[in-house]
Design an enzyme around this catalytic site. Structure first.
Site, short mmCIF file in Angstrom:
data_model
loop_
_atom_site.label_atom_id
_atom_site.label_comp_id
_atom_site.label_asym_id
_atom_site.label_seq_id
_atom_site.Cartn_x
_atom_site.Cartn_y
_atom_site.Cartn_z
N TYR A 164 16.64 -3.81 9.84
CA TYR A 164 16.73 -5.22 9.98
C TYR A 164 18.36 -5.60 10.04
CZ TYR A 164 12.24 -5.89 7.66
OH TYR A 164 10.94 -5.76 7.55
N LYS A 174 9.33 8.45 7.27
CA LYS A 174 8.82 8.93 8.43
C LYS A 174 9.44 10.29 9.17
CE LYS A 174 5.29 7.91 10.39
NZ LYS A 174 4.27 8.72 10.65
N ASP A 197 3.04 6.12 6.21
CA ASP A 197 1.60 5.75 6.68
C ASP A 197 0.55 6.37 5.95
OD1 ASP A 197 2.39 8.15 7.69
OD2 ASP A 197 1.14 8.14 9.50
N ASP A 213 9.28 -3.11 2.93
CA ASP A 213 8.71 -4.51 3.28
C ASP A 213 7.24 -4.48 3.39
OD1 ASP A 213 8.72 -7.31 3.70
OD2 ASP A 213 9.80 -7.22 5.78
N ASP A 239 4.13 -5.34 0.00
CA ASP A 239 3.27 -6.55 0.22
C ASP A 239 1.91 -5.99 0.08
OD1 ASP A 239 5.14 -8.50 0.59
OD2 ASP A 239 4.39 -8.86 2.76
#
Length: 365
Positions: A142, A193, A225, A249, A253
């Site tokens: 970001y 990852k 994942d 993020d 959620d």
């Protein structure tokens, strides 16, 4: 008694309505519990753009820097979809995080017993759920540079976002997660990852080194994942999960929706402790967005906003007993069967103000 300063940034949409319930609660606490909170209000997001042409003004940023804690509502909405990217409503929150140095985002996912049937998962999978996701907030993709869109000609463009992490950024966020795990079930999962990303390789290298300083904890690596899959398959296997900005993020959620409603969950964003005073810069906000479709109707769920204030009591002001009482009042109201529309499951629901009043009533009882 020292005055505790709160800077309130309601923002847009339902942020204004749910923040009003925090203001009523603060007024009640000052009057009935003899606390000494002083509040000031500012603009952020679309409302700030309409007034100042920026997602947050320099003057309000100065007030945020001076406050003991910032209480944030929500930003954004279709009205501002066409504004320039650098002054979009969300840019106000990103500036607050960056300028305040808020690198640690705490996202609890707690299933209240009375709402176990509200989740889209089977009750037995989420009943008693209590996960804390610790998300790195000021680094990663970001904020990494370069961040560009280049016109290649012939109708083709290339977009570039850059994932960047340095050792100190990973070290400090993993230490926050480990310190918090010591107050819980002493289990940490670090999600990255590393199988396909060099930043993931460094993340795991630093995380494992930090973990050696916490021999009393169980420290596990998990691919991001797989973490997403396991949150849906068996969420109660997790206690504290620490991860980077992008994966945090997404995973936070997903964890939030396990509980049945984004309207229920708070968050805290913390900076590093000041070397002299030990105090941290901090911002507290509900996980939900501005919900422009229901804004102004008086039906928004204020629980996440009030629970965010409970986190402020806990982490910024050390008012642990009062934070516990507020969280217990929220649970008691739900046990009584009171619901806003988002969690009513077709039954009778009450509005924003009525829910706020009911929670204050439980505190007063």
């Amino acid at each position: 008694m020292a005055t505790h300063t709160l800077f309130l940034l309601p923002g847009d949409g339902i942020g204004v309505e749910v923040m009003a319930e925090v203001e009523k609660l603060v007024a009640w606490l000052n009057a009935e519990q003899k606390t000494d909170f002083a509040t000031d209000r500012g603009l952020v997001g679309g409302s700030a753009y309409d007034r100042h042409g920026a997602a947050i003004s320099d003057a309000d940023m100065h007030k945020a820097l001076a406050a003991d804690a910032v209480i944030f509502g929500a930003v954004g909405g279709p009205k501002w979809d066409k504004v320039p990217y650098e002054v979009r409503p969300e840019a106000g929150l990103l500036r607050l995080r960056k300028d305040l140095g808020l690198f640690a985002n705490l996202r609890p996912a707690i299933c209240y017993p009375a709402l176990a049937d509200a989740s889209s998962l089977k009750k037995e999978l989420i009943e008693g759920l209590d996960i804390l996701i610790v998300r790195e907030l000021t680094g990663g993709v970001y904020f990494g540079e370069p961040k560009t869109i280049t016109d290649l000609g012939n109708g083709q463009k290339r977009a570039v976002d850059t994932q960047v992490y340095e050792t100190y950024e990973i070290d400090r966020i993993v230490r926050v997660a480990c310190d918090l795990a010591r107050t819980r079930r002493k289990l940490v999962h670090s999600a990255d990852k590393k199988n396909v990303m060099k930043s993931g390789v460094l993340w795991d290298e630093v995380a494992q080194a930090v973990a050696r300083d916490y021999p009393d904890l169980r420290f596990e690596h998990i691919l991001a994942d797989n973490a997403a899959m396991q949150l849906v398959r068996n969420p109660k296997q997790f206690d504290v999960m620490v991860t980077d900005n992008l994966f945090g993020d997404v995973l936070s959620d997903a964890a939030a929706m396990l509980t049945g409603s984004l309207g229920m969950l708070p968050s805290a964003s913390l900076g590093a402790p000041d070397k002299a005073s030990g105090k941290r810069k901090a911002l507290y906000e509900p996980v939900h967005g501005s919900a422009p479709d229901i804004a102004g109707k008086g039906i928004a769920n204020p629980i996440a906003m009030l629970a965010s204030f409970a986190m402020a009591l806990r982490y910024s002001f050390g008012m642990i007993e009062l934070a516990d009482r507020l969280e217990a009042a929220i649970a008691a109201v739900l046990d009584d069967g009171l619901r806003t529309g988002d969690i009513a499951q077709g039954g009778k629901s009450i509005g924003t103000e009525a829910m706020g009043a009911a929670i204050r009533g439980k505190l007063a009882a």
